[in-house]
Every structure is written in C-alpha cells, then in structure tokens.
Design an enzyme around this catalytic site. Sequence first.
Site, PDB file in Angstrom:
ATOM      1  N   ARG A  76      12.100 -26.924  32.569  1.00 57.67           N
ATOM      2  CA  ARG A  76      13.296 -26.791  33.406  1.00 57.67           C
ATOM      3  C   ARG A  76      14.376 -27.721  32.865  1.00 57.67           C
ATOM      4  O   ARG A  76      14.153 -28.930  32.726  1.00 57.67           O
ATOM      5  CB  ARG A  76      12.942 -27.163  34.857  1.00 57.67           C
ATOM      6  CG  ARG A  76      14.128 -27.196  35.775  1.00 57.67           C
ATOM      7  CD  ARG A  76      13.756 -27.374  37.248  1.00 57.67           C
ATOM      8  NE  ARG A  76      14.970 -27.443  38.015  1.00 57.67           N
ATOM      9  CZ  ARG A  76      15.494 -28.544  38.538  1.00 57.67           C
ATOM     10  NH1 ARG A  76      14.857 -29.708  38.455  1.00 57.67           N
ATOM     11  NH2 ARG A  76      16.643 -28.497  39.177  1.00 57.67           N
ATOM     12  N   HIS A 120      23.746 -28.883  37.407  1.00 61.54           N
ATOM     13  CA  HIS A 120      23.060 -30.115  37.789  1.00 61.54           C
ATOM     14  C   HIS A 120      24.112 -31.234  37.779  1.00 61.54           C
ATOM     15  O   HIS A 120      24.021 -32.193  37.010  1.00 61.54           O
ATOM     16  CB  HIS A 120      21.892 -30.403  36.841  1.00 61.54           C
ATOM     17  CG  HIS A 120      20.857 -31.340  37.397  1.00 61.54           C
ATOM     18  ND1 HIS A 120      19.518 -31.033  37.473  1.00 61.54           N
ATOM     19  CD2 HIS A 120      20.966 -32.595  37.903  1.00 61.54           C
ATOM     20  CE1 HIS A 120      18.852 -32.059  37.989  1.00 61.54           C
ATOM     21  NE2 HIS A 120      19.715 -33.026  38.257  1.00 61.54           N
ATOM     22  N   ASN A 164      21.240 -27.313  41.405  1.00 60.46           N
ATOM     23  CA  ASN A 164      20.280 -28.367  41.678  1.00 60.46           C
ATOM     24  C   ASN A 164      20.809 -29.226  42.822  1.00 60.46           C
ATOM     25  O   ASN A 164      21.842 -29.878  42.686  1.00 60.46           O
ATOM     26  CB  ASN A 164      20.072 -29.265  40.461  1.00 60.46           C
ATOM     27  CG  ASN A 164      19.098 -30.399  40.761  1.00 60.46           C
ATOM     28  OD1 ASN A 164      17.897 -30.159  40.889  1.00 60.46           O
ATOM     29  ND2 ASN A 164      19.600 -31.616  40.921  1.00 60.46           N
ATOM     30  N   GLU A 165      20.125 -29.206  43.958  1.00 61.15           N
ATOM     31  CA  GLU A 165      20.367 -30.153  45.046  1.00 61.15           C
ATOM     32  C   GLU A 165      21.815 -30.222  45.526  1.00 61.15           C
ATOM     33  O   GLU A 165      22.500 -31.228  45.308  1.00 61.15           O
ATOM     34  CB  GLU A 165      19.920 -31.556  44.625  1.00 61.15           C
ATOM     35  CG  GLU A 165      18.469 -31.662  44.230  1.00 61.15           C
ATOM     36  CD  GLU A 165      18.035 -33.117  44.049  1.00 61.15           C
ATOM     37  OE1 GLU A 165      18.889 -34.014  44.116  1.00 61.15           O
ATOM     38  OE2 GLU A 165      16.838 -33.358  43.864  1.00 61.15           O
ATOM     39  N   ASN A 294      12.514 -30.239  45.236  1.00 54.92           N
ATOM     40  CA  ASN A 294      12.389 -31.552  44.603  1.00 54.92           C
ATOM     41  C   ASN A 294      11.930 -32.529  45.674  1.00 54.92           C
ATOM     42  O   ASN A 294      12.570 -32.655  46.718  1.00 54.92           O
ATOM     43  CB  ASN A 294      13.735 -32.028  44.043  1.00 54.92           C
ATOM     44  CG  ASN A 294      14.222 -31.154  42.889  1.00 54.92           C
ATOM     45  OD1 ASN A 294      13.501 -30.305  42.386  1.00 54.92           O
ATOM     46  ND2 ASN A 294      15.454 -31.380  42.472  1.00 54.92           N
ATOM     47  N   TYR A 296      10.627 -36.540  46.416  1.00 57.64           N
ATOM     48  CA  TYR A 296      10.386 -37.918  45.986  1.00 57.64           C
ATOM     49  C   TYR A 296       9.855 -38.798  47.110  1.00 57.64           C
ATOM     50  O   TYR A 296       8.994 -39.623  46.896  1.00 57.64           O
ATOM     51  CB  TYR A 296      11.668 -38.540  45.415  1.00 57.64           C
ATOM     52  CG  TYR A 296      12.079 -37.896  44.103  1.00 57.64           C
ATOM     53  CD1 TYR A 296      11.549 -38.356  42.894  1.00 57.64           C
ATOM     54  CD2 TYR A 296      12.939 -36.810  44.070  1.00 57.64           C
ATOM     55  CE1 TYR A 296      11.891 -37.761  41.685  1.00 57.64           C
ATOM     56  CE2 TYR A 296      13.286 -36.209  42.866  1.00 57.64           C
ATOM     57  CZ  TYR A 296      12.756 -36.681  41.682  1.00 57.64           C
ATOM     58  OH  TYR A 296      13.085 -36.078  40.497  1.00 57.64           O
ATOM     59  N   GLU A 364      10.836 -30.797  40.907  1.00 61.02           N
ATOM     60  CA  GLU A 364      10.900 -32.198  40.462  1.00 61.02           C
ATOM     61  C   GLU A 364       9.970 -33.027  41.321  1.00 61.02           C
ATOM     62  O   GLU A 364       9.911 -32.849  42.539  1.00 61.02           O
ATOM     63  CB  GLU A 364      12.305 -32.819  40.614  1.00 61.02           C
ATOM     64  CG  GLU A 364      13.339 -32.333  39.648  1.00 61.02           C
ATOM     65  CD  GLU A 364      14.698 -33.012  39.853  1.00 61.02           C
ATOM     66  OE1 GLU A 364      14.748 -34.156  40.347  1.00 61.02           O
ATOM     67  OE2 GLU A 364      15.693 -32.360  39.517  1.00 61.02           O
ATOM     68  N   GLU A 418      19.980 -42.345  34.979  1.00 57.10           N
ATOM     69  CA  GLU A 418      19.625 -42.132  36.381  1.00 57.10           C
ATOM     70  C   GLU A 418      20.854 -42.356  37.277  1.00 57.10           C
ATOM     71  O   GLU A 418      20.885 -43.243  38.120  1.00 57.10           O
ATOM     72  CB  GLU A 418      18.428 -43.022  36.759  1.00 57.10           C
ATOM     73  CG  GLU A 418      17.976 -42.953  38.205  1.00 57.10           C
ATOM     74  CD  GLU A 418      17.698 -41.556  38.762  1.00 57.10           C
ATOM     75  OE1 GLU A 418      17.342 -40.645  37.982  1.00 57.10           O
ATOM     76  OE2 GLU A 418      17.855 -41.374  39.981  1.00 57.10           O
ATOM     77  N   TRP A 419      21.875 -41.540  37.061  1.00 56.51           N
ATOM     78  CA  TRP A 419      23.060 -41.498  37.904  1.00 56.51           C
ATOM     79  C   TRP A 419      23.624 -42.894  38.188  1.00 56.51           C
ATOM     80  O   TRP A 419      23.832 -43.642  37.241  1.00 56.51           O
ATOM     81  CB  TRP A 419      22.763 -40.680  39.177  1.00 56.51           C
ATOM     82  CG  TRP A 419      22.194 -39.327  38.829  1.00 56.51           C
ATOM     83  CD1 TRP A 419      20.934 -38.851  39.108  1.00 56.51           C
ATOM     84  CD2 TRP A 419      22.853 -38.268  38.085  1.00 56.51           C
ATOM     85  NE1 TRP A 419      20.784 -37.570  38.597  1.00 56.51           N
ATOM     86  CE2 TRP A 419      21.938 -37.195  37.970  1.00 56.51           C
ATOM     87  CE3 TRP A 419      24.116 -38.121  37.501  1.00 56.51           C
ATOM     88  CZ2 TRP A 419      22.246 -36.002  37.309  1.00 56.51           C
ATOM     89  CZ3 TRP A 419      24.434 -36.938  36.844  1.00 56.51           C
ATOM     90  CH2 TRP A 419      23.498 -35.892  36.755  1.00 56.51           C
TER      91      TRP A 419
HETATM   92  C1  PNW Z   1      16.989 -35.940  41.834  1.00 49.47           C
HETATM   93  N1  PNW Z   1      20.648 -39.923  45.601  1.00 49.47           N
HETATM   94  O1  PNW Z   1      17.702 -36.082  43.006  1.00 49.47           O
HETATM   95  C2  PNW Z   1      17.844 -35.349  40.761  1.00 49.47           C
HETATM   96  O2  PNW Z   1      17.787 -33.936  40.734  1.00 49.47           O
HETATM   97  C3  PNW Z   1      17.585 -35.911  39.403  1.00 49.47           C
HETATM   98  O3  PNW Z   1      18.711 -35.634  38.610  1.00 49.47           O
HETATM   99  C4  PNW Z   1      17.273 -37.380  39.507  1.00 49.47           C
HETATM  100  O4  PNW Z   1      17.172 -38.000  38.246  1.00 49.47           O
HETATM  101  C5  PNW Z   1      16.004 -37.536  40.311  1.00 49.47           C
HETATM  102  O5  PNW Z   1      16.243 -37.059  41.596  1.00 49.47           O
HETATM  103  C6  PNW Z   1      15.498 -38.954  40.456  1.00 49.47           C
HETATM  104  O6  PNW Z   1      16.345 -39.715  41.271  1.00 49.47           O
HETATM  105  C7  PNW Z   1      18.393 -37.129  43.559  1.00 49.47           C
HETATM  106  O7  PNW Z   1      21.034 -39.610  46.736  1.00 49.47           O
HETATM  107  C8  PNW Z   1      18.708 -36.931  44.885  1.00 49.47           C
HETATM  108  O8  PNW Z   1      20.884 -41.030  45.057  1.00 49.47           O
HETATM  109  C9  PNW Z   1      19.448 -37.849  45.575  1.00 49.47           C
HETATM  110  C10 PNW Z   1      19.876 -38.970  44.907  1.00 49.47           C
HETATM  111  C11 PNW Z   1      19.568 -39.188  43.570  1.00 49.47           C
HETATM  112  C12 PNW Z   1      18.825 -38.258  42.893  1.00 49.47           C
END
Ligand code: PNW
Length: 458
Positions: A76, A120, A164-165, A294, A296, A364, A418-419
């Site tokens: 992906r 994304h 994506n999200e 996704n 986490y 994810e 990582e953003w």
């Molecule tokens: C994911 N936030 O979502 C993303 O799809 C990826 O790009 C990212 O690397 C991964 O998570 C790990 O963090 C996120 O609100 C959703 O800060 C929300 C956040 C960050 C990432």
Amino acid sequence: MTSTFPPGFRWGVATSAFQIEGATRSDGRGPSIWDTFATVPGAVAGGDTGEPAADHYHHWPRDLDLLTGLGVDSYRFSVSWPRIQPSGRGRVERRGIDFYRRVVEALRARGIEPFLTLYHWDLPQALEDEGGWRARDTAERFAEYAALVHDELGDVVDRWTTLNEPYPCAIAGYGEGRHAPGAREGHGALAAAHHLLLGHGLATRAMRARARPGHRFGIVLNQSPAVPVSPSAADIAAAARQDTLLRRQFTDPLFGGRYAPGLIAMFDGVSDFSFRRDGDLETIGQPLDYLGVNYYYRLHVADAPYREPDPARRTAADIGLDTTRLPDVPRTGMGWPVEPDGLTDALVGLRDEYPGLPPMYVTENGCVYPDLADERGMVADDQRIAFLREHVEAARAAVAAGVDLRGYFCWSLLDNFEWAHGYKHRFGLVHVDYATQRRTPRASYHWYRDHIAAHRTP
Ligand code: PNW
C-alpha cells in the site's frame, strides 16, 4: 485460538508519498501544503521537512527488493498529487505519472499487488491558496485528479483507495493546527471534513464510470474506539462526542445513509453546516468494495470544560473533553497505550453497526519505540515484534468473531517523516540512516517475514 486467517488473506506493508519520497523539487513536482507547513517555525519537530525523507524517489528499486525479501503479497502506497498536477488542476506532469508507472510495473513483475491511495495528505499548495478543503471546488479538483490517475494506471492497478484518514486531514489540519495547513477553525474544519467526503464520492463515481473488471474502490479511515474513563453520564456523553467527531462524522454518511446524529448539536454557534447540499449524501454514500481501517490506539475520554467557551471562537477540535487519563498499560514511544483488543473492538463494532458494510482490511498498524543507544539497538526492536504479534492476534480474533477481514498491512516498511514529529519517531520495519540512505532491516522485519511465510494462504 483455533480459527485461522481466511484463504487469500493479504499480508502487506504500507507507506505514503510525502513520508518516504523526498525529491520534493524533482521532475516538475509542485509544492504541497506539507512543504509549506514544514517551513513554519515550530510546526514540525526539529525543523524537519520532506527532504530527504527516505529518498524513495531515487531508491525505490532497492525498496522493492526489501518488499520481495519480506515476502508480502501486497503493498500500500500513495501517489503525490503535486507530482501529477503541480498546481492541483489542469496540466499533467508526465514525469510524475511515469514514476508511478515504473514502480507499479516493477511491483507486478515481482508478484506484489499494488494498493494505490490517491490522497495521503499532500494537497497541492495552489489549491490551499484557493481555500483548500474548506472550498467545495477542491472536491471537484480531487475527482478530476483521481480520474486522470485512473485513466493512466488503470491497466496496471486494481485497488483504488481515494483518501487516507479524512479525520486528521480535517480536524488536525484545519481545526487543531497540528497538521498542514495549520489552521484553527470551527466552521472551516467541518467544511473540510464534508468536502473530503464529497471528493471521495465524486472520485469514486468518476473512476467507476471508467472501471475495468477487477477494479475495486475503497477508502481508509483511522479508528480509535472512544471509551469513557468512568461510568458517569458526563464521561459517557463525552466519549459519544469523541466518537461522533472521529468516526460517525465519516462512517454514517459513507455506510449509514445519513449524517451523524448529534454533530450539528455539538457545534451549535460554531457552524451552520451550510456546506451540505442536496444530493451530497447520495454522492458520498455510494457502494464501496472495501473499507480500510488504520488502528493505533484507543481513546480514553473524560468530560472537561471547553477550552474556548465562546462558541464563535471554538475550533472543531474543542468538544469539551480530556483524553490524557490513560489506563495503566504499556505505552509506545509515541505515548500511545498498547491495547490490541481495541483493534478487535473497532472491527467488530463497525461490522455490527453498519449492515452491508463492505469487506475490511487493516490498512495500517504499527508503533515506535525509542532506539536503544548502541549499534545493535538500531535493529533490536523486540517491543515492536511483541506489538505486531499481539495486534495480528487481535485481527485474528475479529475474523473468529465473523468479521469479513481480508488483509493486514503493517505501518511501515521504512522509517519515514512522521508528520509534526519529523524524523524523530521511527515506524519502520527497516531502519533508514537519513544521512547515507543506508537501509538496515530490523529484527521485526525478519519476524514479519517468518510470520508471512507461516501464514501464506492459497
Ligand atoms: C496515520 N495525528 O495516522 C497515518 O496514516 C500515517 O501517515 C502515520 O505515519 C501513522 O498514522 C503513524 O502516526 C495518523 O492526529 C492519524 O497526529 C492521526 C495523527 C497522526 C497520524
């Protein structure tokens, strides 16, 4: 556990364009909102930018070797809109299309199925200058871009994910200001969420009209089940608000044929929701072939005062709750509580609530832990192995509970941008030395390779 993964279950890894590619000025690529945001002092940790990332734009053949070594059947990744349309509309940059064609053809030659994501988070800056996702026109531009990529790559790609999200795009990007474009708005962020959904619907319709047999269309949502920290009515109501904002705002129009009840009441005085038009629900809610989830972490929600009591100045992120009261469980390097059963809950909950929900994939799941200081520590990520093993087990539990789950993708193949955290946090199965672009597979890479080999199904 006796039940196993169904035949044809996919094992993959995920990445995204802005997070791995680098080469932000190569071959005619235009600036994206993340290029701009990264130059704002304090926006990204360490002042990090999209350069060099993993310079995947130049190192992609060896990254595909890493996929082959892992034995994944699916990969992906996302396409960078500003590589294809540098100003978000009109002129197409051939060199951008050619890059993704080379990658996709090479994947197929290796027997790896490409799962392509169209968006994304890297909106062309030129569109942000015209209002970005606050503007309805951006949804139209996205559909045009989607149709054009689909026309170009529809002969070699079957799996098409629109977004994506959309939740963090809208709420972290236009509400909290933590993500690009860094806005802190109420009405604007809610409009962004609506226009993202509308763009998804318009793009899906445009691509379906030209689809070949075998093409499949879906969307990816982040899911963080919201649980109240106590059985008090106030905490239960706070968790319901969190669930409405993060999940129902998206899943109700996509799969429930309605706007999320309670959303308007939550934003009384903040937004009049005038961005909703007749016919939008039908556009947004057309049938999909899959839903990507996704996962986490779970959110633990307590009622709390609004940070900004004046509704006219509240942002879309200010809904009167506190999510910092975590249970006594281990945390990852991001501070996120490790709760694998939250993944089972997310999948089972969606299945139970939305009859007719399409098949799902975990698109994810992964974690960061601080690298140990010594040389071995760079790759000795036993905690990541434990995390992945437990979450794969939680996915299996959802299958055992009757969820139609078709695959699992680990985030991520490589360490990447990582953003807002920049390069500080490393999600990769493969360590990347950003100075030399040397790649070193971690212990988790070898674990996942062995796991896939043991679970490959016909
Ligand atoms: C994911 N936030 O979502 C993303 O799809 C990826 O790009 C990212 O690397 C991964 O998570 C790990 O963090 C996120 O609100 C959703 O800060 C929300 C956040 C960050 C990432």
